[in-house]
Design an enzyme around this catalytic site. Structure first.
Site, PDB file in Angstrom:
ATOM      1  CD  GLU A 293      -3.285  -0.811   0.279  1.00 41.93           C
ATOM      2  OE1 GLU A 293      -3.310   0.526  -0.397  1.00 41.93           O
ATOM      3  OE2 GLU A 293      -4.376  -1.386   0.529  1.00 41.93           O
TER       4      GLU A 293
ATOM      5  CD  GLU B 217      -3.602  -7.235   2.811  1.00 40.40           C
ATOM      6  OE1 GLU B 217      -4.832  -6.772   3.409  1.00 40.40           O
ATOM      7  OE2 GLU B 217      -2.698  -6.621   2.876  1.00 40.40           O
TER       8      GLU B 217
END
Ligand code: IPT
Length: 974
Positions: A418, A494
């Site tokens: 991220e 994820e």
């Protein structure tokens, strides 16, 4: 206004400048052991906490400084977990102003001093290195008053040459650690902010001719079964592999037949690197990783990741983990069929990777890098797109790759998590490719995949994963980049957000992973809840989360989203995941008398497993035996005949076949007999005989008596059943919203937990419209509805009795324009608190909801009501047992109540109400009622989903309001 010409170039102190550090040795490979002396400097160090970086000068580093008045903290540790300051949790938000690379004046700074002597046998010649495995977030280091340098990069190793400064006795090591530094901008991972010297500090003797660095290249050629070994080392030396009869010069390669390393067969060869001044034991694993034809292969075979994201966490020690805890994590993973770890979002303690090599796990090793909080300002100022930060990014990449390059378990490098997109990421990728072309590159944050070899996403809906699996996903980026990405293997780095109750819907993903070659599995978010162990003032234990330490800004219990509870007890989510990803598929067809066995391993045959069958009637096992399964290779299946047990004739009671695969022998990770996979199939028995003659309701004063039931004649509510006082049953639709019901505030729609509360489903009113006796039936008509809306549920309860049983038929008709599912649909009743032991026949032993019930095995289970509770760190709906045929609640004297479902039902029993469960924020706030066990008998439950971060409940698992009819029969247990 000043012009740019006279603007002064800023000069920031070491903890705020862009550089990764100063005075450091180049990064090199992790050496768990060698014959060179080493001294663990851990222990209790003198410690002083200051509120800012400049509150005290640096005189504490002088050898003569008097620190006798200081406190002590353990090293390694986080000082905030040892009485100095407090932990703080934010998810993506930086807990300081975004003004890179500057940090606030409020900058907790820990000064540490440690005095040590060299052991008597410390070699006189040679030099020495001082090594830090991990310090958060910035350290400045002195030895014997001499400044060695400073560094950032919290979860990466740093070394200083100290040979010239070291003395035999009376060494004074001084370390100043700042909680905030420019490095903090690169470490915005979703976890507690925990400063400190949290990994080991070691003094390493470097003899003359010691190994400076070495790289092991151990590939495997699946076409001919050979391994090719080459070890590069500086200085040159020799490599010995006695088991392979190899003795090689470094830099020289040899090709010999070997057994390959895989996560399923973690074959390691003991070896030794011998240089003039040092011998280093090695453990070699031969394997080759490649992306070919759009598929990631190891040793020529497609692999499927059954993975988890693992943060380092311990409820008392934060990110300081000892070897026993690391091993415990891996044993738990292996025992739950997990074969892969993403080290979210930083390189783990290096010993963890040694254990992955040894026990067999595929590892995505992720760099210590996340700048997620820049998202809040449209990524303005994002360090990964600002070249002033590039040296720091490259330093982080190098420290990861150099440290971990020799692990066979590490099959993929990840640039970080991220960070948006930017040139700095490209620079990292270029450097890693050049340094280690043997492993593919991962990064999720750039949909164009410009810098990666894999297409990776998080929390995509199954529908999209299916499109990606078929390589027909929506285009993205330039046509060239799009074509390149479309040809890549796909991972969900994820998925399945394991916050609180859940995650739901894992089976749907697994089906896609097994259907599409391109979909190579995923990594559930995440391994463990980061709840910190705390006690109430009167000593009751609980786990704390964001906000429990008085943080000004925090993200609550979003930090508790693991498959393990903080104390490493497996949650129902982990038990479910184990079943969903089992590496052998067992599909039993009781009617046909067959079982289909599929070997879903990537490399292993089935000879390590012992199969057994079992035949039961109504949960009572009548016959069992071993099942001979042919030696199926990976991907192969066979259909086998089940034995026909003599007891399998017609009769009452449900017939149940169960086939199990267990470890045939002890392994490094579980003992013989450990259950790996199972399948089950049921067939109805002959119907029970009629329960006896029907009774007729009789009015006596203010009561109506019907068989074993006594009712209030005015309200039609049951007052006692076979002499037991009861409350209810009456219709119940409320459940204490789960984290996944509530969803995250950024989720666009269908946050049902929020919608339900707005609708008022937690404060339904029950209005009795009629109580009527009609022949053998007592009929009660009720409208159940929340205030301030015209939505409602018309309910008809029809009571009858036969023999000693009381039967209730419920019909529910929704009224009004319902547009959301119901939390649950069923009955709630209260029974005396003495009925504390549950027995049931149906799904168990743990909980299960519509999209989390793969692991619920049908059987006969017995459990105290207190043990039926799942202690989610933030209390919420839990504990329903699915597909229950009948249940009993009994007192210690064996008497109690029996319920049979018509049809099957969800069975929940607890010593507090759903409203109390909903109100509690920590487990210790739940106080058992001294009077009542509350029982929910549900015809329907809303699914669980993953909306606390990912997709909501899939449409098939939504409990949409619709006319429903269901029933129960009640009787006494004597
Ligand atoms: C994703 C993060 O990568 C991970 O660190 C964690 O925060 C997780 O979410 C939620 O628990 S990012 C999310 C915005 C998709």
């Amino acid at each position: 206004m000043s012009s740019s010409a006279d603007r002064q170039l800023p000069s920031y102190p070491y903890y705020e400048d862009f550089s990764p550090g100063s005075g450091l040795l180049p990064p090199r490979a992790w050496v768990p052991a060698s014959d060179a002396a080493r001294l663990d400097l851990g222990g209790h160090w003198a410690f002083r906490l200051s509120p800012s970086a400049t509150a005290h000068d640096e005189s504490f580093a002088d050898p003569g400084y008097d620190a006798s008045g200081w406190d002590r903290v353990p090293v390694p540790a986080h000082w905030v977990l040892h009485g100095h300051g407090a932990p703080a949790y934010t998810n993506t938000r930086y807990p300081f102003p975004l003004d890179p690379p500057r940090v606030p004046d409020e900058n907790p700074t820990g000064d540490h001093r440690h005095l040590f002597d060299l052991p008597a046998d410390w070699p006189a010649e040679g030099t020495a290195v001082l090594r830090f495995e991990g310090v958060e977030s910035c350290a400045r280091v002195w030895l014997n008053g001499q400044l060695l340098g400073s560094f950032k990069g919290s979860r990466l190793p740093h070394e200083f040459a100290v040979g010239g400064v070291l003395r035999a006795r009376g060494n004074v090591l001084a370390v100043r650690v700042h909680q905030w530094s420019s490095g903090s901008y690169l470490e915005d991972q979703d976890q507690w902010w925990l400063p400190g010297v949290f990994r080991e500090v070691t003094l390493l003797h470097r003899p003359p001719g010691a190994v400076a660095d070495f790289s092991v290249h151990a590939g495997y050629d699946h076409t001919d079964g050979t391994g090719t070994l080459r070890v590069d080392a500086e200085p040159a030396g020799r490599v010995l592999v006695p088991e392979l009869g190899l003795e090689l010069a470094t830099g020289q390669s040899a090709t010999v037949p070997v057994e390959p390393w895989t996560a399923e067969t973690p074959r390691l060869y003991a070896a030794e690197l011998v240089c003039a001044g040092e011998r280093i034991p090695l453990r070699l694993g031969f394997r080759t990783v490649a992306v070919e034809d759009g598929v990631l292969r190891v040793n020529g075979r497609r692999v499927l990741f059954r993975g988890v994201n693992r943060h380092e966490f311990h409820p008392e020690h934060g990110r300081t983990l000892d070897r026993a805890v690391m091993r415990q994590d891996l044993l738990l993973m292996k025992r739950h069929n997990i074969n892969a770890v993403r080290t979210s979002h930083y390189p783990p303690h290096p010993a963890f990777l040694d254990l992955c090599d040894e026990l067999g796990l595929w590892v995505i090793d992720e760099c210590d890098l996340e700048t997620h909080g820049f998202h809040a300002v449209g990524w303005r100022g994002n360090p990964v797109d600002d070249e002033r930060w590039t040296p720091a990014l490259l330093d982080r990449a190098a420290r990861m790759v150099e440290r971990d390059k020799n692990h066979p378990s590490v099959v993929i490098w990840s640039l970080g998590n991220e960070c948006g997109t930017g040139r700095g990421l490209t620079a990292m990728a270029d450097w890693i490719r050049e340094r280690d072309p043997s492993r593919p590159l991962h990064y999720e944050g750039d949909l164009s995949c410009a810098d990666t070899d894999l297409y990776s996403r998080m929390y995509a809906w199954p529908e999209e994963v299916d499109q990606i699996g078929r390589r027909v996903e929506a285009p993205w980026g330039t046509p060239e980049l799009d074509a390149r990405r479309r040809a890549m293997p796909f991972l969900l780095c994820e998925y399945g957000h394991a916050m609180g109750n859940g995650p739901g819907g894992l089976s749907e993903y697994q089906r896609l992973f097994e259907a599409h070659e391109r979909c190579q599995g995923g990594f559930v978010w995440e391994w463990i809840d980061h709840g910190l162990a705390r006690r109430t003032p009167d000593g009751r234990p609980y786990f704390a989360y964001g906000g429990d330490f008085g943080e000004e800004m925090h993200d609550g219990n979003f930090v508790c989203d693991g498959l393990l509870f903080p104390d490493r007890t497996p949650s129902p989510g982990l038990v479910e995941y184990k079943k969903v990803i089992e590496p052998v598929r067992i599909v039993v067809d009781g009617a046909a008398g067959t079982v289909d066995i599929t070997n879903s391993h990537d490399f292993l045959g089935l000879s390590h497993l012992a199969f057994g069958w079992e035949y039961a009637v109504e949960g009572a096992v009548l016959a069992a035996g071993p099942l001979a399964v042919p030696p199926l290779g990976p991907g192969e299946s066979a259909r086998l005949a089940l034995p026909e047990p003599a007891e399998a004739g017609p009769g009452p009671g449900e017939r149940l076949w169960t086939v199990r695969a267990r470890l045939a022998e002890d392994t490094a990770w579980a003992p013989a007999g450990h259950l790996v996979a199972w399948g089950q199939c049921e067939r109805p028995g002959e119907p029970d005989p009629a329960p006896g003659p029907a009774a007729v309701p009789r009015r006596t004063g203010r009561s109506i008596v019907l068989g074993p039931g006594t009712f209030d004649a005015a309200t039609g509510t049951l007052a006692s059943l076979a002499g037991l006082p009861v409350e209810g049953p009456r219709l119940d639709v409320w459940r204490a919203p789960t984290d996944n019901d509530n969803g995250a505030d950024w989720q666009p729609d269908e946050r049902y937990g929020v919608i339900w509360r707005e609708l008022g489903l937690h404060r339904m009113r029950h209005r009795v419209d009629a109580v009527a006796v009609d022949g053998e039936e007592l009929r009660v008509t009720v409208r159940v509805a929340p205030a301030a809306t015209d939505l409602g549920l018309a309910v008809e309860y029809r009571w009858t009795a036969a023999g000693d049983r009381l039967r209730l038929a419920v019909a529910v008709t929704p009224q009004g324009d319902w547009s959301c599912p119901l939390p649950r649909l069923g009955l709630r009743l209260g029974v005396p608190a003495a009925l504390g032991l549950a027995r049931w026949y149906g799904g168990g032993p743990g909980e299960g909801y519509p999209d989390t019930l793969a692991a619920a095995r049908v059987g006969r289970w017995t459990m105290p009501v207190d043990e039926m509770q799942t202690p989610y760190v933030r209390p919420q709906e839990n504990g329903a047992r699915p597909r229950v045929r009948w249940a009993e609640l009994t007192a210690p004297d064996g008497t109690g109540l029996r319920v049979e479902g018509e049809p099957r039902f969800w069975f929940t029993a607890r010593r507090w109400t759903s409203e109390e469960l909903d109100a509690a924020e920590h487990t210790h706030e739940l106080v058992p009622s001294p009077d009542t066990v509350w029982v929910n008998l549900d015809h329907g439950q809303q699914g669980i989903g993953s909306q606390s971060c990912g997709p909501g409940v899939l449409p098939v698992y939504r409990l949409m309001p619709a006319p429903a009819a269901f029933g129960f029969s009640f009787g006494a247990v004597r």
